[in-house]
Design an enzyme around this catalytic site. Structure first.
Site, PDB file in Angstrom:
ATOM      1  N   LYS A 148      77.206  60.080  67.635  1.00  0.00           N
ATOM      2  CA  LYS A 148      76.176  60.940  66.929  1.00  0.00           C
ATOM      3  C   LYS A 148      75.564  62.003  67.657  1.00  0.00           C
ATOM      4  O   LYS A 148      74.410  62.553  67.556  1.00  0.00           O
ATOM      5  CB  LYS A 148      75.183  59.959  66.672  1.00  0.00           C
ATOM      6  CG  LYS A 148      75.644  58.511  65.875  1.00  0.00           C
ATOM      7  CD  LYS A 148      74.440  57.598  65.720  1.00  0.00           C
ATOM      8  CE  LYS A 148      74.925  56.258  65.154  1.00  0.00           C
ATOM      9  NZ  LYS A 148      73.634  55.537  65.019  1.00  0.00           N
TER      10      LYS A 148
ATOM     11  N   ASP B 213      70.582  48.651  65.415  1.00  0.00           N
ATOM     12  CA  ASP B 213      69.782  48.876  64.268  1.00  0.00           C
ATOM     13  C   ASP B 213      70.230  47.897  63.001  1.00  0.00           C
ATOM     14  O   ASP B 213      69.297  47.406  62.162  1.00  0.00           O
ATOM     15  CB  ASP B 213      69.885  50.230  63.831  1.00  0.00           C
ATOM     16  CG  ASP B 213      71.321  50.902  63.471  1.00  0.00           C
ATOM     17  OD1 ASP B 213      72.301  50.169  63.616  1.00  0.00           O
ATOM     18  OD2 ASP B 213      71.220  51.783  63.155  1.00  0.00           O
TER      19      ASP B 213
END
Length: 411
Positions: free
Chosen positions: A171, A207
């Site tokens: 990311k 997450d």
């Protein structure tokens, strides 16, 4: 009957050409079932000690061994780092008069500058500690040593619930000195260097895990967590006897599949298009993670790019966006169907009721993605009664709730 104009013939020809090109994006059900089969094959490899290193789906143990039972109450802090913005959240868990859980939250978002994301690990975690300090000042809580749950949404090999080694950045993050090191240790060191507050970092989770735990508070059938945003990933509760990377055979453990890695070792080559290759080659992390709206919005977007689009131009862009997003929804659906099918096989088959806690910007904000995704998951897993539960601040709330579970288990 009037003959079509020359312009209409040109537009018709253009549209036919576009439809022919976009037909490549369509995946037949048989192809999706094959993707699902290959995902399950990689999951099996990822769980086994002998084949783990060669598996593209890493099946990382999280050391989260139990779901909440309702006795976890108190004040907890959550830190959620998974992209260019991160969140600090204060979570108060109470029990109301009906013995139901009551959760109150306060949170603050912070943006990470690009130069901090790509500097050193020390610079990055010092910046995070600075933001935590500001948050504690805001809520006058610097005198309290709160348990902290850390949602860290990057590939990590856990050695315990509060110890995880960063395998590689994704990311857009490139902070040097972090890969191969214990992420919780890096955070603890930054807090210690700062010296103006104390924090008990009791749990670090992905997450997907945090989303699953957060949704479990609303629906006790929730044993799968999924994120569809910058990347796509899922976790689920696996039988301990199948998790060969951790000793012990009793009970269950949540496994972070790292589903976004599927394809990294060639499993998707025959399904990839030339456009996928171009996007991959120009990304920050080439070779990793290989998997819009109405006419007025399209017109406005094309206009801001300096174009003067016709209605047919807008139709073509709409068709292209629909094809790309539908393909993405169907491949994600094959991934989740593979996870659900694994759980179904563990439960000795029969009809299985399961809830999937789900979060992520694409899932929440794309106008049609979730409906296409839901429909295809159910088509690829017809033997399951599947409920989809959209998470609310799941990756933050869940981290705090997991820290509550960890505190209870340690006491």
């Amino acid at each position: 009957m009037p003959m079509p104009s020359n312009r209409a013939r040109i537009d018709h020809g253009r549209m036919q050409k576009v439809q022919q090109t976009l037909s490549e994006f369509h995946l037949r059900k048989e192809e999706l079932l094959e993707v699902k089969r290959r995902i399950q094959q990689e999951m099996e490899k990822g769980l086994k000690l002998e084949t783990h290193n060669t598996a593209s789906v890493k099946m990382l143990p999280t050391y989260v061994r139990s779901t909440p039972d309702g006795s976890e109450v108190g004040d907890f802090l959550a830190l959620d780092l998974g992209g260019t913005n991160f969140r600090v959240m204060l979570v108060k868990v109470e029990e109301d008069e009906t013995k139901s859980w009551k959760i109150a939250t306060n949170n603050q978002m912070y943006s990470i500058p690009t130069d901090v994301m790509t500097d050193t690990a020390e610079i990055l975690f010092d910046y995070i500690a600075e933001c935590i300090s500001k948050f504690l000042d805001q809520y006058n809580m610097k005198d309290k040593k709160l348990p902290l749950g850390f949602t860290f949404s990057f590939p990590v090999r856990h050695e315990d619930i509060d110890k995880g080694i960063l395998l590689n950045w994704t990311k857009g993050f490139k902070a040097s000195g972090a890969e191969g090191n214990n992420v919780v240790g890096l955070l603890r060191d930054a807090i210690k260097r700062r010296g103006d507050f104390e924090m008990d970092v009791v749990a670090m989770v992905n997450d997907t895990v945090a989303t699953m735990i957060s949704c479990y508070y609303e629906d006790h059938s929730c044993e799968v967590g999924m994120i569809v945003g910058t990347g796509c990933n899922a976790c689920y509760m696996e039988e301990m006897k199948n998790v060969e990377l951790v000793e012990g055979e009793e009970g269950r453990m949540c496994v972070n599949t790292e589903l976004g890695g599927f394809g990294d070792t060639g499993e998707l080559e025959e399904f990839r298009l030339e456009y996928d290759c171009i996007v991959d080659e120009t990304s920050v992390n080439p070779g990793y993670q290989l998997d819009t709206g109405d006419q007025k919005q399209i017109y406005n977007i094309l206009t801001t790019l300096g174009l003067m689009p016709s209605k047919v131009d807008c139709d073509i862009v709409h068709l292209a966006c629909t094809s790309v997003s539908t393909r993405a929804a169907h491949i994600c659906a094959a991934g989740l169907a593979g996870v659900i099918n694994r759980m179904w096989e563990n439960k000795n088959r029969g009809m299985m009721k399961i809830t999937v806690g789900i979060d992520g910007s694409v899932y929440k904000l794309h106008p049609h993605f979730k409906h296409r995704f839901h429909a295809m998951v159910r088509e690829l897993a017809p033997y399951c009664d599947i409920t989809f539960l959209q998470s609310n601040e799941g990756s933050s709330r869940g981290a705090a709730l997991i820290s509550a579970v960890a505190c209870k288990m340690a006491s």
